[in-house]
Design a protein around this motif. Structure first.
Motif: not given
Length: 199
Positions: A1-15, A185-199
Motif C-alpha cells: 500500500i505504501a508503495s502504491m501511494q508513493y506512485g500516486g495510486i489511490q486504490g486497488g482492485i482485487v479479482f 493494468a496491473t500492479w502485480n500481474g507478474w504471470e502476465e508481465g504486466t506488473q509495475v510493482e517494484s521487484s
C-alpha cells in the motif's frame, strides 16, 4: 500500500471469484492494512468473465459483499455507493447490463467492462472500463483510461513489449485526459508481465 501511494495510486482492485475463494479469504487483511492510510480497495467480479450469472446469483453475491466488506472504511465508495468492477467475456452484450441493473437493490456503484455497442444499451451502469493489458493505452470516453506497461505471458512471445518512453507518455496522456477512472493494468500481474510493482 505504501508503495502504491508513493506512485500516486489511490486504490486497488482485487479479482474476486466468489465467497470462500482465495481472494475472498485474503481481502479482510487488505482492508485492515489500509486502515488509516486513505488507500481504498474494491473488487473485480470475475465470474461474469466466464459465464452469465443470473441476476439472482449476482444479487446474492452483492449482498455477501455488502454485509462482509462494503461497510469497511477501507472499501472504495463513490457518492456513498460501494464500488464494484465487473469483468466480461467476448460474448457479452446489453443483456449483461440488464442483469446487473436488475441485481442491484443495494445500490452498488457498478463499473462494467466494455463490449461492442455498450453505449447503446438501455440500462447503463454507473460507469465503464476496459481491461485488456495487451494494449498500452485505452480510452473509453470520459469513463476511463487504462494503461499497461507491457504484456508478456510466461513462455509466450511478448504481446506488448515494455517501453519506458511509451509508458511515461501514456501516464501523461492518461492524466491529461482526466477520465472518471485512471486505471493501471496491473500492479502485480507478474504471470502476465504486466506488473509495475517494484521487484
Amino acid at each position: 500500500i505504501a508503495s502504491m501511494q508513493y506512485g500516486g495510486i489511490q486504490g486497488g482492485i482485487v479479482f474476486w471469484s466468489g465467497a470462500g475463494k482465495p481472494a475472498d479469504t485474503r481481502f479482510p487483511a487488505l482492508l485492515a492494512a489500509a486502515s488509516g492510510s486513505g488507500f481504498k480497495w474494491t473488487l473485480y467480479y470475475e465470474s461474469e468473465g466466464s459465464g452469465n450469472p443470473s441476476s439472482a446469483a449476482i444479487a446474492s453475491d452483492l449482498a455477501y459483499l455488502f454485509s462482509n466488506y462494503a461497510q469497511d472504511p477501507g472499501y472504495l465508495r463513490i457518492n456513498g455507493k460501494p464500488v464494484i468492477f465487473v469483468y466480461a467475456d467476448t460474448n457479452d452484450d446489453c443483456g449483461m447490463a440488464d442483469r446487473w441493473h436488475n441485481a442491484n437493490p443495494l445500490n452498488f456503484y457498478v463499473v462494467l467492462k466494455v463490449f461492442a455497442g455498450y453505449s447503446g444499451c438501455a440500462n447503463q451502469p454507473d460507469n465503464w472500463h476496459q481491461f485488456g493489458p495487451g494494449v498500452g493505452y485505452d480510452v473509453q470516453g470520459s469513463h476511463s483510461v487504462t494503461i499497461s506497461p507491457g504484456y508478456w505471458m510466461k513462455g509466450q512471445t511478448a504481446v506488448l513489449p515494455r517501453d519506458l518512453v511509451r509508458w511515461n507518455q501514456d501516464i501523461r496522456s492518461m492524466v491529461a485526459a482526466n477520465p472518471d477512472f485512471q486505471l493501471i493494468a496491473t500492479w502485480n500481474g507478474w504471470e502476465e508481465g504486466t506488473q509495475v510493482e517494484s521487484s
